[in-house]
Design an enzyme around this catalytic site. Structure first.
Site, PDB file in Angstrom:
ATOM      1  N   CYS A  87       0.849  -1.186   0.000  1.00 12.41           N
ATOM      2  CA  CYS A  87       0.000   0.000   0.000  1.00 12.41           C
ATOM      3  C   CYS A  87       0.886   1.238   0.000  1.00 12.41           C
ATOM      4  CB  CYS A  87      -0.882  -0.044   1.244  1.00 12.41           C
ATOM      5  SG  CYS A  87      -1.174   1.529   2.015  1.00 12.41           S
ATOM      6  N   GLU A  88       0.635   2.143  -0.939  1.00 14.27           N
ATOM      7  CA  GLU A  88       1.517   3.305  -1.054  1.00 14.27           C
ATOM      8  C   GLU A  88       1.262   4.358   0.022  1.00 14.27           C
ATOM      9  OE1 GLU A  88       0.890   4.806  -4.973  1.00 14.27           O
ATOM     10  OE2 GLU A  88      -0.808   6.063  -4.403  1.00 14.27           O
ATOM     11  N   HIS A  89       0.163   4.235   0.722  1.00 13.33           N
ATOM     12  CA  HIS A  89      -0.117   5.227   1.770  1.00 13.33           C
ATOM     13  C   HIS A  89       0.611   4.920   3.066  1.00 13.33           C
ATOM     14  CE1 HIS A  89      -4.017   5.489  -0.689  1.00 13.33           C
ATOM     15  NE2 HIS A  89      -3.221   6.471  -1.048  1.00 13.33           N
ATOM     16  N   HIS A  90       0.806   3.634   3.364  1.00 12.52           N
ATOM     17  CA  HIS A  90       1.439   3.252   4.628  1.00 12.52           C
ATOM     18  C   HIS A  90       2.688   2.410   4.441  1.00 12.52           C
ATOM     19  CE1 HIS A  90      -2.921   3.889   5.448  1.00 12.52           C
ATOM     20  NE2 HIS A  90      -2.437   4.560   6.472  1.00 12.52           N
ATOM     21  N   GLN A 128      -4.874  -0.581  -4.624  1.00  9.95           N
ATOM     22  CA  GLN A 128      -5.495  -1.752  -5.256  1.00  9.95           C
ATOM     23  C   GLN A 128      -6.270  -1.378  -6.530  1.00  9.95           C
ATOM     24  OE1 GLN A 128      -7.576  -4.292  -2.465  1.00  9.95           O
ATOM     25  NE2 GLN A 128      -8.793  -5.216  -4.091  1.00  9.95           N
ATOM     26  N   HIS A 156      -5.647  -5.765   3.538  1.00 11.89           N
ATOM     27  CA  HIS A 156      -4.637  -4.723   3.709  1.00 11.89           C
ATOM     28  C   HIS A 156      -4.167  -4.683   5.158  1.00 11.89           C
ATOM     29  CE1 HIS A 156      -5.374  -2.519  -0.212  1.00 11.89           C
ATOM     30  NE2 HIS A 156      -6.322  -3.437  -0.187  1.00 11.89           N
ATOM     31  N   CYS A 158      -2.527  -2.443   6.565  1.00 11.87           N
ATOM     32  CA  CYS A 158      -2.702  -1.113   7.168  1.00 11.87           C
ATOM     33  C   CYS A 158      -4.082  -0.987   7.808  1.00 11.87           C
ATOM     34  CB  CYS A 158      -2.451  -0.002   6.152  1.00 11.87           C
ATOM     35  SG  CYS A 158      -3.551  -0.001   4.726  1.00 11.87           S
TER      36      CYS A 158
HETATM   37 ZN   LIG Z   1      -2.646   1.658   3.532  1.00  7.40          ZN
END
Ligand SMILES: [Zn+2]
Length: 198
Positions: A87-90, A128, A156, A158
């Site tokens: 996941c690119e956010h976390h 995703q 996920h 995260c």
């Molecule tokens: Zn994430």
């Protein structure tokens, strides 16, 4: 899909990452000089390069390398393709399965190539939704099929390890093009991927 693991890592990148990870470990309150952590920055630097090796891969080249002329126009379904991404956010993993179908328009590809295309885009920092569309577009661009469908189900970390802690939630994303925009074709595909062999 097991294919040759890259064992060669860029020396400069590895060194820089190690330095950063040593600092990160210290910032998180640990002692990077503690015995159990001594080699962690190096392992992590290599693991992260492996996990993001998709940037060095070309999905179009992979598909074009095994493109065969074929007059069959039945739906080809590859389901339960294992998928591991970040996941690119976390920068935490998400993982699950991809199900892909296409209706050839004169061209087919090797089934293993479909699975490799999943890896090419999964082994990057991702969301995703984008992963789903990138897989679809690569197959669409190279094989020009009459229709293509991609469904991804993933969990996920995260979401599971932090925040809302929805431990069992599965996120499903899908992308349909061409013939799969028709209800009947789409239902046939969805029936095929949800069916279990008895
Ligand atoms: Zn994430």
């Amino acid at each position: 899909m097991a294919y040759k693991k890259i064992e060669q890592y860029d020396e400069h990148t590895t060194k820089e990452l190690m330095e950063n990870y040593r600092n990160s470990i210290a910032l998180l309150g640990e002692d990077p000089a503690r015995e159990g952590l001594l080699k962690t920055p190096e392992r992590l630097a290599k693991a992260m390069q492996y996990i993001t090796q998709g940037y060095q891969m070309d999905a179009h080249a992979i598909l074009n390398s095994a493109k065969f002329h074929e007059t069959v126009s039945e739906m080809i379904v590859v389901k339960d393709i294992e998928l591991y991404s970040m996941c690119e956010h976390h920068m935490l993993p998400f993982f699950g399965k991809a199900h892909i179908a296409y209706i050839p328009n004169g061209w087919i590809t090797g089934l293993s190539k479909i699975a490799r295309v999943v890896d090419v885009y999964a082994r990057r920092l991702q969301v995703q939704e984008r992963l789903t569309v990138q897989i679809m577009d690569a197959i669409k661009d190279t094989l020009n099929p009459l229709g293509i469908a991609v469904v991804i189900e993933a969990q996920h970390l995260c979401m599971m390890m932090r925040g809302v802690q929805k431990q069992n939630s599965v996120t499903t994303t899908s992308a349909f093009d061409g013939e799969f925009q028709k209800n009947s074709t789409r239902s046939e595909f969805l029936k095929l991927i949800t069916a279990r062999l008895s």
